[in-house]
Design a protein around this motif. Sequence first.
Motif, PDB file in Angstrom:
ATOM      1  N   UNK A  76      51.273  35.676  46.052  1.00  0.00           N
ATOM      2  CA  UNK A  76      51.307  35.107  44.705  1.00  0.00           C
ATOM      3  C   UNK A  76      50.429  35.931  43.765  1.00  0.00           C
ATOM      4  N   UNK A  77      51.004  36.373  42.660  1.00  0.00           N
ATOM      5  CA  UNK A  77      50.237  37.106  41.664  1.00  0.00           C
ATOM      6  C   UNK A  77      49.523  36.127  40.742  1.00  0.00           C
ATOM      7  N   UNK A 107      42.751  29.426  46.459  1.00  0.00           N
ATOM      8  CA  UNK A 107      42.713  28.349  47.452  1.00  0.00           C
ATOM      9  C   UNK A 107      43.982  27.510  47.365  1.00  0.00           C
ATOM     10  N   UNK A 108      44.437  27.234  46.152  1.00  0.00           N
ATOM     11  CA  UNK A 108      45.671  26.468  45.968  1.00  0.00           C
ATOM     12  C   UNK A 108      46.886  27.262  46.464  1.00  0.00           C
ATOM     13  N   UNK A 109      46.882  28.571  46.236  1.00  0.00           N
ATOM     14  CA  UNK A 109      47.983  29.404  46.723  1.00  0.00           C
ATOM     15  C   UNK A 109      48.067  29.354  48.246  1.00  0.00           C
ATOM     16  N   UNK A 110      46.903  29.415  48.900  1.00  0.00           N
ATOM     17  CA  UNK A 110      46.900  29.312  50.359  1.00  0.00           C
ATOM     18  C   UNK A 110      47.429  27.957  50.814  1.00  0.00           C
ATOM     19  N   UNK A 111      46.999  26.889  50.147  1.00  0.00           N
ATOM     20  CA  UNK A 111      47.480  25.555  50.494  1.00  0.00           C
ATOM     21  C   UNK A 111      48.979  25.420  50.255  1.00  0.00           C
ATOM     22  N   UNK A 112      49.508  26.223  49.335  1.00  0.00           N
ATOM     23  CA  UNK A 112      50.940  26.181  49.032  1.00  0.00           C
ATOM     24  C   UNK A 112      51.782  26.884  50.084  1.00  0.00           C
ATOM     25  N   UNK A 135      51.021  33.746  51.755  1.00  0.00           N
ATOM     26  CA  UNK A 135      50.283  34.568  52.714  1.00  0.00           C
ATOM     27  C   UNK A 135      49.120  35.303  52.066  1.00  0.00           C
ATOM     28  N   UNK A 136      49.114  35.352  50.746  1.00  0.00           N
ATOM     29  CA  UNK A 136      48.049  36.063  50.068  1.00  0.00           C
ATOM     30  C   UNK A 136      48.171  35.936  48.566  1.00  0.00           C
ATOM     31  N   UNK A 137      47.204  36.523  47.874  1.00  0.00           N
ATOM     32  CA  UNK A 137      47.220  36.533  46.414  1.00  0.00           C
ATOM     33  C   UNK A 137      46.958  37.942  45.903  1.00  0.00           C
ATOM     34  N   UNK A 188      45.755  37.460  52.853  1.00  0.00           N
ATOM     35  CA  UNK A 188      45.843  38.730  52.138  1.00  0.00           C
ATOM     36  C   UNK A 188      45.248  38.591  50.735  1.00  0.00           C
ATOM     37  N   UNK A 189      44.342  39.479  50.394  1.00  0.00           N
ATOM     38  CA  UNK A 189      43.832  39.586  49.027  1.00  0.00           C
ATOM     39  C   UNK A 189      44.152  41.007  48.564  1.00  0.00           C
ATOM     40  N   UNK A 190      44.838  41.105  47.437  1.00  0.00           N
ATOM     41  CA  UNK A 190      45.306  42.403  46.986  1.00  0.00           C
ATOM     42  C   UNK A 190      45.351  42.429  45.464  1.00  0.00           C
ATOM     43  N   UNK A 191      45.946  43.490  44.936  1.00  0.00           N
ATOM     44  CA  UNK A 191      46.103  43.605  43.493  1.00  0.00           C
ATOM     45  C   UNK A 191      47.302  44.470  43.173  1.00  0.00           C
TER      46      UNK A 191
END
Length: 443
Positions: free
Chosen positions: A137-138, A193-198, A201-203, A253-256
């Motif tokens: 999720x971006x 945190x909400x993205x993970x709960x959704x 796999x990462x943001x 996953x944490x990315x950009x």
Amino acid sequence: MSFQDFHYNTLEEIIKDAEVQGIKLNFSSNFAIFAKKIEVNGITIPNSLAVHPMEGCDGTADGRPDELTKRRYARFARGGAGLIWFEAVAAVPEGRANPRQLWIHNDNLSDFQNLSEDISKNAAEEFGKGYRPVRIMQLTHSGRFSRPQGKPAPIIAYHNPYLDMAMKVAEDTPVITDSELEQLEEKFEAAAILAQKSGFDGVDIKCCHRYLNSELLAGFTRKGRYGETFEGRTRFLLNIVDRIRSRLGKSFIVTTRMNIYDGIPYPFGWGTDHADYRRYDPDEPKKLAAILHDKGVDIVNFTMGTPYYNPHVNRPYDKGGYVPDEHPLTGVARLVNGIGEVQQAVPGMVVVGTGFSWMRQFAPYLAAGTLEKGLAGMIGFGREAFAYPDFAKDILFRSAMEKGKCCIACGKCTEIMRAGGTPGCAIRDAGVYAPIYRKYCLK
């Protein structure tokens, strides 16, 4: 060679044209390379093809995915790409680029959970029970391009004479403070945190196209903790990465998606040669990529330019608001080879390559050559996915892209978005989007 619309009937014509212009591009017919699985943070991406984050501007007023959003991701899920890089989702309401931009918060968490589950369900129905595309999720703050109520409400990191003029930003527009940026770091962490709960796999901490985070990278003239020096200009991005990694662990996953070249004159452009803004300077982007990799960012998505100022740098096109002073193949090569420089400087990082859609049905040959030469670890398609959501399926199982399904780089999807509508492909998905195009763009 001067600007020309796409006019090629064979790959050989493209290769010859590139040679005449002295443009280095790598081509290959080794389409088996796209079936390679990619491992990131212990997560398996089932192939080497990705859908770039493409905004549909079709959420509800409170940021929930709406019917067109659900339709788009059902098509992407059934399209076969191993990585669905989910579109920009606002971390705070004031950072929305338009009133329909997705925005994740506690009150709509279940809507994003349902959408994530639908992606898995559609992919499994299409490709079998064991098939699961990875979802990132971006997370965004639109900064100077914020329009949460439909009217410009810019939040700027500093005044930039080029973008201020282009976007009509008033001279007395206040600059976001260091303390406000510190608070935003917390908001991005909360959104992750909400993205993970959704079920994601990462943001992706969006850092491209001169939205707020991207603007900070070129904050040479900004005073304070978030400007001037390399450490200051990258502080916001790196602090958010550290916060999320500390909170959610290594398996998330944490990315950009990050600009490596803005195409804006120094001291207002990132990755820009100080003497000639038309030239890319990879030194700072390479340095930042290495730092990100050291922090456990094992996959990144690189791009260039901004669609609001120099869209031909961001996405070479046939039709746009102006005629560029270069051939689109030059823009394709700048994206592919410029990104490749950073990939080769940080070989342990998986880089998602960009810049292939203008090539139409010949894109897989350039994409395969790019992978073979180590200029990327994965291949992403953006506007192509609007026009041709099953591009990956055709590349993987038919070893071809159909000419009649390809994006024609006409810019109508962008026209719809700029006019305030819900963008999509008015040519290849005409049943849904041609009426929207007529409504908003043919008044």
